[in-house]
Scaffold this motif. Structure first.
Motif, PDB file in Angstrom:
ATOM      1  N   VAL A 107      -2.828  -4.364  -5.470  1.00 47.25           N
ATOM      2  CA  VAL A 107      -2.226  -3.503  -4.959  1.00 47.25           C
ATOM      3  C   VAL A 107      -1.780  -4.613  -3.812  1.00 47.25           C
ATOM      4  O   VAL A 107      -0.366  -4.324  -3.142  1.00 47.25           O
ATOM      5  CB  VAL A 107      -2.840  -2.548  -4.227  1.00 47.25           C
ATOM      6  CG1 VAL A 107      -2.931  -1.445  -5.078  1.00 47.25           C
ATOM      7  CG2 VAL A 107      -3.876  -2.705  -3.225  1.00 47.25           C
ATOM      8  N   ALA A 108      -2.312  -5.611  -3.510  1.00 51.22           N
ATOM      9  CA  ALA A 108      -1.673  -6.614  -2.388  1.00 51.22           C
ATOM     10  C   ALA A 108      -2.321  -8.200  -2.668  1.00 51.22           C
ATOM     11  O   ALA A 108      -3.286  -8.292  -2.950  1.00 51.22           O
ATOM     12  CB  ALA A 108      -2.073  -5.973  -1.096  1.00 51.22           C
ATOM     13  N   VAL A 109      -1.240  -8.944  -2.258  1.00 53.97           N
ATOM     14  CA  VAL A 109      -1.757 -10.416  -2.388  1.00 53.97           C
ATOM     15  C   VAL A 109      -1.298 -10.861  -0.987  1.00 53.97           C
ATOM     16  O   VAL A 109      -0.167 -10.661  -0.279  1.00 53.97           O
ATOM     17  CB  VAL A 109      -0.753 -11.096  -3.481  1.00 53.97           C
ATOM     18  CG1 VAL A 109      -0.990 -12.643  -3.350  1.00 53.97           C
ATOM     19  CG2 VAL A 109      -0.945 -10.417  -4.781  1.00 53.97           C
ATOM     20  N   LEU A 121      -6.005  -7.998  -3.318  1.00 54.48           N
ATOM     21  CA  LEU A 121      -6.738  -6.833  -3.030  1.00 54.48           C
ATOM     22  C   LEU A 121      -6.496  -5.613  -4.187  1.00 54.48           C
ATOM     23  O   LEU A 121      -5.403  -5.640  -4.590  1.00 54.48           O
ATOM     24  CB  LEU A 121      -6.159  -6.320  -1.753  1.00 54.48           C
ATOM     25  CG  LEU A 121      -6.746  -4.652  -1.344  1.00 54.48           C
ATOM     26  CD1 LEU A 121      -8.357  -5.044  -0.950  1.00 54.48           C
ATOM     27  CD2 LEU A 121      -6.068  -4.380  -0.009  1.00 54.48           C
ATOM     28  N   CYS A 122      -7.395  -5.321  -4.879  1.00 47.97           N
ATOM     29  CA  CYS A 122      -7.446  -4.283  -5.791  1.00 47.97           C
ATOM     30  C   CYS A 122      -7.508  -2.800  -5.484  1.00 47.97           C
ATOM     31  O   CYS A 122      -8.141  -2.704  -4.358  1.00 47.97           O
ATOM     32  CB  CYS A 122      -8.362  -4.612  -6.862  1.00 47.97           C
ATOM     33  SG  CYS A 122      -8.300  -6.341  -7.731  1.00 47.97           S
ATOM     34  N   THR A 165      -8.284   4.838  -1.033  1.00 52.43           N
ATOM     35  CA  THR A 165      -7.887   3.390  -1.818  1.00 52.43           C
ATOM     36  C   THR A 165      -7.630   2.430  -0.953  1.00 52.43           C
ATOM     37  O   THR A 165      -6.807   2.777   0.186  1.00 52.43           O
ATOM     38  CB  THR A 165      -6.899   3.875  -2.978  1.00 52.43           C
ATOM     39  OG1 THR A 165      -5.622   4.246  -2.187  1.00 52.43           O
ATOM     40  CG2 THR A 165      -7.407   4.883  -3.906  1.00 52.43           C
ATOM     41  N   ALA A 166      -7.653   1.028  -1.466  1.00 52.08           N
ATOM     42  CA  ALA A 166      -7.012  -0.121  -0.635  1.00 52.08           C
ATOM     43  C   ALA A 166      -5.380  -0.203  -0.743  1.00 52.08           C
ATOM     44  O   ALA A 166      -5.019   0.295  -1.828  1.00 52.08           O
ATOM     45  CB  ALA A 166      -7.641  -1.094  -1.314  1.00 52.08           C
ATOM     46  N   ARG A 167      -5.041  -0.435   0.129  1.00 57.42           N
ATOM     47  CA  ARG A 167      -3.418  -0.336   0.328  1.00 57.42           C
ATOM     48  C   ARG A 167      -2.614  -1.442   0.415  1.00 57.42           C
ATOM     49  O   ARG A 167      -1.691  -2.013  -0.076  1.00 57.42           O
ATOM     50  CB  ARG A 167      -2.946   0.637   1.553  1.00 57.42           C
ATOM     51  CG  ARG A 167      -3.314   2.064   1.243  1.00 57.42           C
ATOM     52  CD  ARG A 167      -2.078   2.280   0.428  1.00 57.42           C
ATOM     53  NE  ARG A 167      -1.907   4.002  -0.126  1.00 57.42           N
ATOM     54  CZ  ARG A 167      -1.541   4.985   0.513  1.00 57.42           C
ATOM     55  NH1 ARG A 167      -0.877   4.798   1.680  1.00 57.42           N
ATOM     56  NH2 ARG A 167      -1.635   5.921  -0.145  1.00 57.42           N
ATOM     57  N   ASP A 168      -3.134  -2.413   1.540  1.00 58.31           N
ATOM     58  CA  ASP A 168      -2.539  -3.660   1.778  1.00 58.31           C
ATOM     59  C   ASP A 168      -3.362  -4.657   2.480  1.00 58.31           C
ATOM     60  O   ASP A 168      -4.475  -4.187   3.036  1.00 58.31           O
ATOM     61  CB  ASP A 168      -1.161  -3.324   2.797  1.00 58.31           C
ATOM     62  CG  ASP A 168      -0.105  -4.368   2.793  1.00 58.31           C
ATOM     63  OD1 ASP A 168      -0.302  -5.332   1.900  1.00 58.31           O
ATOM     64  OD2 ASP A 168       0.970  -3.995   3.271  1.00 58.31           O
ATOM     65  N   LEU A 169      -3.009  -5.919   2.668  1.00 59.69           N
ATOM     66  CA  LEU A 169      -3.704  -6.770   3.462  1.00 59.69           C
ATOM     67  C   LEU A 169      -2.564  -8.001   3.845  1.00 59.69           C
ATOM     68  O   LEU A 169      -1.775  -8.223   3.308  1.00 59.69           O
ATOM     69  CB  LEU A 169      -4.741  -7.513   2.671  1.00 59.69           C
ATOM     70  CG  LEU A 169      -4.527  -8.574   1.430  1.00 59.69           C
ATOM     71  CD1 LEU A 169      -5.749  -9.633   1.253  1.00 59.69           C
ATOM     72  CD2 LEU A 169      -4.143  -8.274   0.234  1.00 59.69           C
TER      73      LEU A 169
END
Length: 191
Positions: A107-109, A121-122, A165-169
């Protein structure tokens, strides 16, 4: 949707393409041959443009952006050099597979601003930190029970709401920590 360091709107698409638009929403460039699945995130390297300001890297002039990494919902990470846009052969425009087999949809790199590190980030809350020069996994951290204070006080019920849930980093500008956000509004800072 994000922006590139040199003023393009960037859209990662469910068809696997990454498209670049100027601020008048005119299509400037596209990367449609990555063959890695639906795009979940795009992160740009910090690079200076090798061309003079008037020659490239600005909308309406020769296309040039910093190299970037694409995270897909099929758990792939693909490195893409902006020069691939000029390639004629389809096989040459695919980018470089950096990793596969992550524990869930990416979901984010985020790329570290000064070191050869990239964080993935998954959706299931797994964070992986990789050294991309050495192709070495540095750290894995799972965020499976991310609850706010108000959620922790609530009694659990059968068939309740889904876990966050994970969203962003994103890395801090000096790279000293990562900020990770979740669907319930929690933001974790990780050293």
């Amino acid at each position: 949707i994000t922006t590139s360091p040199n003023h393009y709107l960037v859209r990662g698409c469910s068809d696997g393409a990454v498209r670049f638009y100027d601020y008048f929403l005119r299509l400037e460039a596209w990367f449609e041959d990555l063959n890695a699945g639906a795009v979940g995130s795009v992160s740009f390297a910090i690079q200076s443009c090798p061309y003079p300001y008037t020659e490239a890297g600005q909308p309406g002039v020769k296309f040039r952006v910093p190299d970037f990494i694409v995270g897909t919902k099929d758990s792939f990470a693909v490195g893409v050099e902006s020069r691939l846009f000029d390639e004629v052969k389809k096989e040459e425009r695919r980018g470089t597979l950096l990793m596969q087999g992550l524990s869930g949809a990416v979901v984010a790199v985020a790329c570290h601003p000064t070191q050869p590190l990239v964080a993935f980030l998954c959706k299931n809350g797994v964070l992986q930190l990789w050294n991309y020069e050495m192709k070495l996994l540095i750290n894995i951290r799972e965020f499976t029970n991310v609850k706010s204070a108000s959620e922790a006080e609530k009694p659990t019920t059968s068939g309740g709401t889904r876990p966050p849930t994970a969203r962003d980093l994103a890395f801090h500008a000096d790279g000293s920590f990562l900020a990770i956000s979740f669907s319930n509004g929690i933001i974790r800072l990780v050293s």
